[in-house]
Design an enzyme around this catalytic site. Structure first.
Site, PDB file in Angstrom:
ATOM      1  CG  HIS A   3      -8.780  -2.537   1.854  1.00 18.50           C
ATOM      2  ND1 HIS A   3      -7.936  -1.973   0.783  1.00 18.50           N
ATOM      3  CD2 HIS A   3      -7.868  -2.711   2.819  1.00 18.50           C
ATOM      4  CE1 HIS A   3      -6.674  -2.246   0.972  1.00 18.50           C
ATOM      5  NE2 HIS A   3      -6.646  -2.632   2.485  1.00 18.50           N
ATOM      6  CG  HIS A  22      -6.938  -5.172   6.452  1.00 17.34           C
ATOM      7  ND1 HIS A  22      -6.230  -6.399   5.870  1.00 17.34           N
ATOM      8  CD2 HIS A  22      -6.666  -4.134   6.217  1.00 17.34           C
ATOM      9  CE1 HIS A  22      -5.655  -5.711   4.816  1.00 17.34           C
ATOM     10  NE2 HIS A  22      -5.818  -4.382   5.009  1.00 17.34           N
ATOM     11  CE1 TYR A  25     -10.595  19.647  28.687  1.00 15.04           C
ATOM     12  CE2 TYR A  25     -11.306  18.580  26.795  1.00 15.04           C
ATOM     13  CZ  TYR A  25     -11.474  18.794  28.210  1.00 15.04           C
ATOM     14  OH  TYR A  25     -12.529  18.261  28.835  1.00 15.04           O
ATOM     15  CE1 TYR A  65     -17.727  12.165  25.003  1.00 13.55           C
ATOM     16  CE2 TYR A  65     -15.815  12.963  24.146  1.00 13.55           C
ATOM     17  CZ  TYR A  65     -16.361  12.385  25.297  1.00 13.55           C
ATOM     18  OH  TYR A  65     -15.761  12.050  26.290  1.00 13.55           O
ATOM     19  CD  GLU A 108      -2.978  -0.700   0.089  1.00 15.46           C
ATOM     20  OE1 GLU A 108      -2.960   0.127  -0.758  1.00 15.46           O
ATOM     21  OE2 GLU A 108      -3.818  -1.796  -0.117  1.00 15.46           O
TER      22      GLU A 108
HETATM   23 ZN   LIG Z   1      -4.823  -3.032   3.503  1.00 17.19          ZN
END
Ligand SMILES: [Zn+2]
Length: 222
Positions: A155, A94, A208, A113, A73
């Site tokens: 995916h 994943h 914050y 939230y 990737e």
């Molecule tokens: Zn992947």
């Protein structure tokens, strides 16, 4: 410094595995360096990784250092670094609940939230494209659109942050909200917080003086 960052990439990948965000060798981690990034290698169990196994890529996709092949990737990671100068690290998983929702091609709405940690009031789902493809990288970059997280249809999840700690926190929080949403869907119709409330949450996180998510992350001792 570079050796330290390689070690941090590995530590983040191992944490992903230890906390159940990825199984086996699925998922990958990267951190920006000037002119490119460090990224986990393809197909190696995280517990076996040594700093020298982390691959250094240039922004054009060529390998600048390391004897391993980069994660399949790598285009997804480089595409985000190219379009988002403020992003310093990316975690791709994943993880079970985020991936389950991605299979339904459903975005995660503001059912809790803490979704604000991902930089908006929804985590969108990027259209499907084959893993590792340039099309997937484009779809993900488009879905992220100023946010820190998106689902990838059928995916998984992509989480980005200013650094590895931040990107990991976003991945962990989105997986938690994904699980809460999934569980709520089993027994009824989840109530979604409206835009005005999510604007208050975003403002409160900012006041914050910390990265959104730190208060919750401390509670969960990430
Ligand atoms: Zn992947």
């Amino acid at each position: 410094v570079k050796h330290e960052l390689r070690a941090q990439v590995i530590a983040t990948a191992q944490k992903m595995s230890a906390q159940g965000l990825s199984r086996g060798t699925s998922g990958n981690v990267s951190a920006r360096v000037p002119g490119g990034c460090f990224i986990t290698p393809t197909g190696m169990p995280y517990e076996e990784l040594r700093p020298s196994d982390v691959v250094e890529l240039r922004l054009d996709g060529s390998v600048a250092g390391g004897q391993r092949a980069p994660s399949s990737e790598w285009r997804l990671h480089l595409g985000i670094y190219a379009s988002r100068p403020e992003i310093g690290a990316i975690v791709h998983t994943h993880s079970m609940f985020a991936t389950t929702l991605s299979i339904l091609r459903r975005e995660i709405p503001a059912v809790h939230y803490m979704i604000a940690v991902a930089g908006g009031s929804v985590v969108p789902c990027a259209p499907y494209a084959t893993f590792g493809s340039a099309e997937l990288a484009e779809n993900a970059a488009r879905a992220l659109d100023g946010r820190k997280a998106c689902l990838l249809a059928n995916h998984g999840l992509v989480a980005a942050g200013v650094d590895l700690k931040d990107a990991f926190r976003v991945a962990a929080e989105v997986e938690t909200v994904a699980e809460q949403y999934w569980r709520a869907l089993q027994i009824g119709q989840p109530v979604v917080l409206d835009d005005a409330e999510m604007a208050r949450v975003a403002e409160k996180f900012e006041s914050y003086g910390q990265q959104p998510g730190q208060p919750g992350s401390r509670l969960r001792s990430v």
